[in-house]
Design a protein around this motif. Structure first.
Motif, short mmCIF file in Angstrom:
data_model
loop_
_atom_site.label_atom_id
_atom_site.label_comp_id
_atom_site.label_asym_id
_atom_site.label_seq_id
_atom_site.Cartn_x
_atom_site.Cartn_y
_atom_site.Cartn_z
N ARG A 43 0.84 -1.06 0.08
CA ARG A 43 0.07 0.02 0.05
C ARG A 43 0.86 1.20 -0.05
N ALA A 44 0.36 2.30 -0.28
CA ALA A 44 1.08 3.58 -0.21
C ALA A 44 0.18 4.74 0.22
N LEU A 45 0.48 5.67 0.84
CA LEU A 45 -0.22 6.85 1.25
C LEU A 45 0.02 7.99 0.19
N LEU A 46 -1.08 8.68 -0.02
CA LEU A 46 -1.21 9.90 -0.85
C LEU A 46 -1.46 11.03 0.07
N LEU A 47 -0.69 12.08 -0.19
CA LEU A 47 -0.97 13.36 0.51
C LEU A 47 -0.93 14.67 -0.34
N THR A 48 -1.81 15.37 -0.09
CA THR A 48 -2.13 16.73 -1.10
C THR A 48 -2.35 17.63 -0.22
N ALA A 49 -2.27 18.98 -0.76
CA ALA A 49 -2.91 20.19 -0.07
C ALA A 49 -3.32 21.25 -1.15
N ASP A 50 -4.32 22.09 -0.93
CA ASP A 50 -4.51 23.09 -1.60
C ASP A 50 -5.25 24.29 -0.89
N MET A 51 -4.92 25.51 -1.26
CA MET A 51 -5.27 26.47 -0.58
C MET A 51 -6.01 27.45 -1.43
N LEU A 52 -7.25 28.03 -0.73
CA LEU A 52 -8.11 28.82 -1.36
C LEU A 52 -8.06 30.27 -0.70
N VAL A 53 -7.82 31.59 -1.32
CA VAL A 53 -7.72 32.67 -0.87
C VAL A 53 -8.48 33.56 -1.37
N GLN A 54 -9.43 34.25 -0.50
CA GLN A 54 -10.49 35.31 -0.93
C GLN A 54 -9.84 36.45 -1.93
N ILE A 137 -8.65 29.42 2.94
CA ILE A 137 -8.82 28.11 3.33
C ILE A 137 -7.69 27.07 2.90
N ASN A 138 -7.22 26.36 3.85
CA ASN A 138 -6.22 25.34 3.38
C ASN A 138 -6.74 23.80 3.89
N VAL A 139 -6.95 23.07 2.85
CA VAL A 139 -7.13 21.63 3.00
C VAL A 139 -6.00 20.51 2.72
N SER A 140 -5.66 19.86 3.65
CA SER A 140 -4.77 18.95 3.47
C SER A 140 -5.46 17.56 3.62
N MET A 141 -4.88 16.56 2.47
CA MET A 141 -5.80 15.45 2.60
C MET A 141 -4.90 14.20 2.45
N LEU A 142 -5.49 13.01 3.20
CA LEU A 142 -4.52 11.85 3.19
C LEU A 142 -5.38 10.63 2.42
N GLY A 143 -4.81 10.17 1.52
CA GLY A 143 -5.55 8.77 0.78
C GLY A 143 -4.40 7.69 0.80
N ASP A 144 -5.03 6.54 0.30
CA ASP A 144 -4.24 5.53 0.11
C ASP A 144 -4.72 4.88 -1.17
N ALA A 145 -3.73 4.00 -1.63
CA ALA A 145 -3.86 2.98 -2.90
C ALA A 145 -3.05 2.09 -2.82
N LYS A 146 -3.29 0.82 -3.66
CA LYS A 146 -2.14 0.01 -3.80
C LYS A 146 -1.06 0.50 -4.50
N GLU A 147 0.37 0.17 -3.84
CA GLU A 147 1.29 0.91 -4.35
C GLU A 147 1.61 0.47 -6.03
#
Length: 337
Positions: A43-54, A137-147
């Motif tokens: 398995r692998a972990l996936l990490l991402t982040a996005d920011m939205l600014v007014q 607004i800053n959102v960080s997200m963790l996901g996973d998948a088969k490597e």
């Protein structure tokens, strides 16, 4: 050098090498939709982040807080989808101006909660601070998948076919309407503004494509079709040939372009925030791709071009002539909403 001169991607390229610190367990750092880390075996972990600014990504008077919360999470979900992953948890950080009402932020979270619940992930915390004037607004997200199933931007090879899951250009048209650059009838305006404010992350489609083993590379269309295809070409050390007449446009966009006097295809090529999936697959899998989408009840993808060895992106016009394309897309340091 000013940021307006170097641009977002030029800056990222300038810091890429110094950020590439060898660490055990890191499979992929800068250069894709998510960072990828090894997890339990297979398995692998996936990490991402996005920011939205007014006033950069949204105008607070033109979008509901519910829509804004939903969109903030949706753009992260699209990154997870582009890697073929399953979203697990989101962390939300807000910088809030003092004049914003508590009820408005609660409505923001209602939008976040609804889309998280729909896609089976939870909100696991974050941070909340005061802002002097703008909502951030800053959102960080963790996901996973088969490597073995994670899809990167770097896997495309010469001869691979280029596919797009759906129409592009509607979101940028919505932005132009919000900026009062275009003034269509109210019903038509609603269609495009909704496309801009309520993107649909294709998480299920991303997982199906990745699990099939048929695709070689994938990305979501967030910065614009040309820009994002350019990322695949750059990471894959390849070029691309697009078939202009095959690029999908909604009938609404074609009608709007005729009424407003602009070229729908040019807008669709450079506009962003469509969040369709753009992927490549070896030519031998062309029938397999068609069968895959049909078996899972998904709308057939559009075959819009092919990868080749020549650097750059070109398009074949209806008359058969070939035109070199300038790679354009959203530039955070040159545009405003």
């Amino acid at each position: 050098m000013r940021f307006s001169e170097i641009g977002e991607f030029g800056f990222i390229e300038s810091i890429k090498k110094q950020c590439d610190i060898p660490v055990q367990g890191v499979i992929k750092g800068i250069g894709d939709d998510c960072a990828v880390l090894s997890s339990i075996p297979g398995r692998a972990l996936l990490l991402t982040a996005d920011m939205l600014v007014q006033d950069i990504h949204f105008v607070i008077e033109r979008i509901s807080f519910y829509q804004l919360g939903r969109k903030a999470v949706a753009v992260n979900l699209s990154d997870i989808a582009a890697m073929g992953g399953r979203p697990l948890i989101a962390l939300i950080s807000l910088a809030i101006p003092l004049e914003i009402e508590v009820e408005e932020i609660q409505e923001l979270y209602r939008g976040m909660r609804d889309i998280c619940e729909h896609h089976g992930l939870t909100i696991g915390g974050g941070d909340t601070v005061a802002s002097p004037d703008k909502l951030v607004i800053n959102v960080s997200m963790l996901g996973d998948a088969k490597e073995s199933e994670v899809l990167y931007r770097s896997g495309a090879g010469p001869g691979d076919k280029i596919y797009l899951t759906g129409p592009v250009g509607d979101s940028i048209a919505g932005l132009k309407i919000l900026k009062k650059e275009i003034a269509p009838p109210e019903e038509m305006a609603f269609f495009f503004i909704k496309a801009h404010h309520e993107p649909v992350p294709l998480v299920e489609a991303g997982r199906i494509i990745a699990a099939s083993g048929l695709a070689s590379a994938m990305i979501d269309v967030s910065d614009g079709l040309l820009s994002d295809l350019g990322h695949i070409c750059e990471e894959s050390c390849a070029g691309a040939l697009l078939f202009a007449e095959k690029i999908p446009l909604s009938s609404e966009l074609t009608l709007l372009a005729g009424d407003a006097g602009f070229n729908a295809l040019d807008l669709a090529l450079s506009g962003g925030e469509d969040y369709q999936l753009l992927f490549t697959a070896p030519a031998v899998h062309e029938r397999g791709i068609e069968k895959l989408f049909k078996e899972h009840g998904l709308s057939a993808p559009f075959l819009i071009g092919e990868i080749d060895r020549t650097q750059g992106i070109r398009r074949v016009k209806a008359d058969g002539s070939i035109e070199e394309l300038e790679v354009k897309g959203f530039n955070h340091f040159a545009q405003s909403p």
